[in-house]
Write an enzyme that holds these catalytic residues in place. Structure first.
Site, PDB file in Angstrom:
ATOM      1  CB  ALA A  87     128.530  16.377  19.829  1.00 18.74           C
ATOM      2  CD  GLU A 107     133.181  23.124  21.846  1.00 18.68           C
ATOM      3  OE1 GLU A 107     133.058  22.758  23.011  1.00 18.68           O
ATOM      4  OE2 GLU A 107     132.214  23.210  21.067  1.00 18.68           O
TER       5      GLU A 107
HETATM    6  C1  5RP Z   1     130.347  22.815  24.415  1.00 27.39           C
HETATM    7  C2  5RP Z   1     129.969  21.648  23.579  1.00 27.39           C
HETATM    8  C3  5RP Z   1     129.813  20.335  24.268  1.00 27.39           C
HETATM    9  O1  5RP Z   1     130.598  19.396  23.610  1.00 27.39           O
HETATM   10  C4  5RP Z   1     128.388  19.912  24.224  1.00 27.39           C
HETATM   11  O2  5RP Z   1     127.576  20.930  24.783  1.00 27.39           O
HETATM   12  C5  5RP Z   1     128.162  18.588  24.967  1.00 27.39           C
HETATM   13  O3  5RP Z   1     128.310  18.796  26.336  1.00 27.39           O
HETATM   14  P1  5RP Z   1     128.188  17.632  27.390  1.00 27.39           P
HETATM   15  O4  5RP Z   1     129.365  16.715  27.191  1.00 27.39           O
HETATM   16  O5  5RP Z   1     128.213  18.344  28.708  1.00 27.39           O
HETATM   17  O6  5RP Z   1     126.883  16.900  27.162  1.00 27.39           O
HETATM   18  O7  5RP Z   1     129.784  21.737  22.410  1.00 27.39           O
HETATM   19  O8  5RP Z   1     130.367  24.004  23.669  1.00 27.39           O
END
Ligand code: 5RP
Length: 222
Positions: A87, A107
């Site tokens: 997230a 998602e």
């Molecule tokens: C993608 C998402 C990812 O879960 C969110 O951006 C977190 O990314 P990361 O694990 O690279 O920090 O929602 O749409």
């Protein structure tokens, strides 16, 4: 400990929520990628996976992990046993902001099809109120200015994500400057605007468990 090291720890900790013989949902992003790499150790014991993006499907398949289309999976099982994803932010009520990678709609669908949502984050993602990270909204292109106008009325500053098209062929508007005191109300209000496919607030599909990577270990919020 670096942020990547904290992500790595929670990615590995999530493996214990994967049950043999089940179909699981897999998220998108750098933390989810670490989970996918760790999942290789269990690939022969699970029935399959459903990916929340084309990028995730490619990574899973590249590791030889079986990937099913969601409709195909739900014709075989009643639900996915668990959805594991990162997230951009989480609050004390396990509400999330997601969509930094632009995969928010798939998602949210995959989370809704799962019995349990395990969110894997590092401690830098903790906020008092969602909205510190710009809120992504997936929008059908024709509705761009309509949705931007609503975002402004709600106190935000909408910015088109330049040069980006979602896996569903739509655009993303990132809304800066919101202080989201009522995540469920804001999620519903934005989703009621025609042309919005969905927004990145996961309140209805909030996490059941948040695993938080910290320098002193993995903390569990449930
Ligand atoms: C993608 C998402 C990812 O879960 C969110 O951006 C977190 O990314 P990361 O694990 O690279 O920090 O929602 O749409």
């Amino acid at each position: 400990m670096t942020q990547d090291e904290m992500k790595q720890k929670v990615a590995e900790a999530a493996l214990k929520y994967v049950k043999a013989g089940t179909v699981i949902g897999v998220g998108t992003g750098s933390t989810a990628n670490m989970f996918i790499d760790a999942l290789v150790s269990m690939k022969d014991s699970i029935r399959g996976t459903v990916a929340s993006s084309k990028a995730t499907a490619e990574r899973l398949a590249g590791h030889g992990i079986p990937v099913l289309d969601l409709n195909e999976a739900l014709s075989q099982v009643d639900s996915l046993s668990v959805y594991i994803d990162g997230a951009d932010e989480f609050d004390g009520g396990r509400n999330l902001t997601k969509g930094g990678g632009g995969a928010l709609t798939r998602e949210k669908i995959t989370a809704a099809a799962s019995d349990q949502f395990i969110c894997i984050v590092d401690e830098t993602k903790k906020v008092e109120y969602l909205g510190v990270f710009p809120l992504p909204i997936e929008v059908i292109p024709m509705a761009r200015e309509l949705v931007a106008g609503v975002a402004k009325k709600l106190g935000g500053r909408p910015v088109l994500r330049e040069g980006f098209t979602t896996d569903n062929g739509n655009i993303i508007i990132d809304v800066h400057g919101l202080k989201i005191a009522n995540p469920r109300g804001m999620e519903d209000e934005l989703n009621s605007v025609p042309g919005v496919v969905t927004n990145g607030i996961f309140s209805h599909q909030g996490a059941d468990v948040v695993l938080v990577g910290t320098p002193s270990g993995v903390q569990l919020i449930d």
